[in-house]
Enzyme design. Structure first.
Site, mmCIF file in Angstrom:
data_model
loop_
_atom_site.group_PDB
_atom_site.id
_atom_site.type_symbol
_atom_site.label_atom_id
_atom_site.label_comp_id
_atom_site.label_asym_id
_atom_site.label_seq_id
_atom_site.Cartn_x
_atom_site.Cartn_y
_atom_site.Cartn_z
ATOM 1 N N HIS A 97 1.763 -5.114 -14.989
ATOM 2 C CA HIS A 97 3.265 -5.328 -14.563
ATOM 3 C C HIS A 97 4.122 -5.922 -15.807
ATOM 4 C CE1 HIS A 97 6.547 -7.425 -12.863
ATOM 5 N NE2 HIS A 97 6.615 -6.179 -12.199
ATOM 6 N N HIS A 121 1.545 -0.874 -2.925
ATOM 7 C CA HIS A 121 2.119 -1.562 -4.099
ATOM 8 C C HIS A 121 1.085 -1.925 -5.291
ATOM 9 C CE1 HIS A 121 4.843 -4.773 -6.155
ATOM 10 N NE2 HIS A 121 5.101 -3.723 -6.308
#
Length: 247
Positions: free
Chosen positions: A57, A15
């Protein structure tokens, strides 16, 4: 319906590069994830004000850089000057934000695979989906395994589909909202990437019966991983690259 003759992706996906061991979505993170044996990474891609696809992000800069405001409002020159590592630890101070192109070249040179989450600045879903897909198609042209494009935003996936229909897509879901599987099928997706807590035997069977793969985020506990493996899911995105061996 889009089908892949052979699912080319490994079960374990790191991730944002290396989970929480390094500053997320930086080249340092992808190198560290690779050092732990991972062959596939997840990253978040968005557009700068002047159309450069870069990795971050959040819509805003404060959490993961020393900048302020909305990242997508700035041109790439300004974004490239930011420190995207100091927030994590002193060892990574000065680590820059990378472009998708930089990560692509690293992955292609080392035969690593990539899950690119299209993470638009709010209001730019269509533009971001189209730009990410077009750039990915260009960068991975002729590559053995293309990147998997995913998004929570159906509009971004639809734009990616229109721009580069040959690239595989996956719909991200945090809840099983009405019509989620039908939307994935309409978008010609090859996978559903769900919050791991949503998977049970019936939901896995439903997705598999539709010809799609079942992937999970973000799995950081051994009991959850074992449960997902027992259910027969196809991919696990994790922060715990030092806990789970991808081999």
């Amino acid at each position: 319906m889009s089908t892949m003759k052979h699912w080319p992706y490994p079960r374990w996906i790191a991730h944002r590069g290396a989970g929480k061991l390094a500053p997320e979505n930086t080249m340092a993170a992808f190198r560290l994830g690779a050092a732990h044996g991972y062959r596939m990474f997840e990253c978040d891609a968005k557009l700068s004000a002047d159309g450069v696809v870069f990795l971050m992000h959040d819509a805003t800069l404060e959490r993961t850089t020393n900048g302020n405001g909305t990242g997508g409002d700035l041109p790439w020159h300004n974004l490239s000057q930011l420190d995207a590592g100091g927030w994590h630890s002193r060892a990574f101070a000065g680590e820059p934000l990378p472009t998708l192109e930089a990560l692509a070249r690293f992955c292609l040179a080392n035969r690593y695979l990539l899950n690119i989450e299209i993470k638009p600045t709010p209001g730019t879903e269509t533009a971001t989906g189209a730009a990410v897909a077009a750039l990915a198609a260009q960068l991975w042209q002729g590559a053995e395994t293309p990147p998997l494009l995913t998004s929570f935003k159906p509009d971004a996936l639809a734009a990616a589909q229109a721009a580069s229909p040959e690239l595989p897509r996956g719909l991200l879901v945090d809840t099983l909202w009405d019509g989620w599987l039908e939307k994935a099928l309409n978008l010609d997706c090859v996978a559903v990437v769900a919050n791991y807590a949503l998977w049970d035997s019936a939901t896995v069977a439903r997705v598999h019966s539709a010809g799609l793969k079942c992937l999970s985020y973000t799995v950081n506990d051994d009991w959850a991983a074992q449960h997902l493996l027992a259910l027969g899911t196809d991919g696990i995105i994790t922060d715990q690259v030092d806990l789970f061996s991808p081999i």
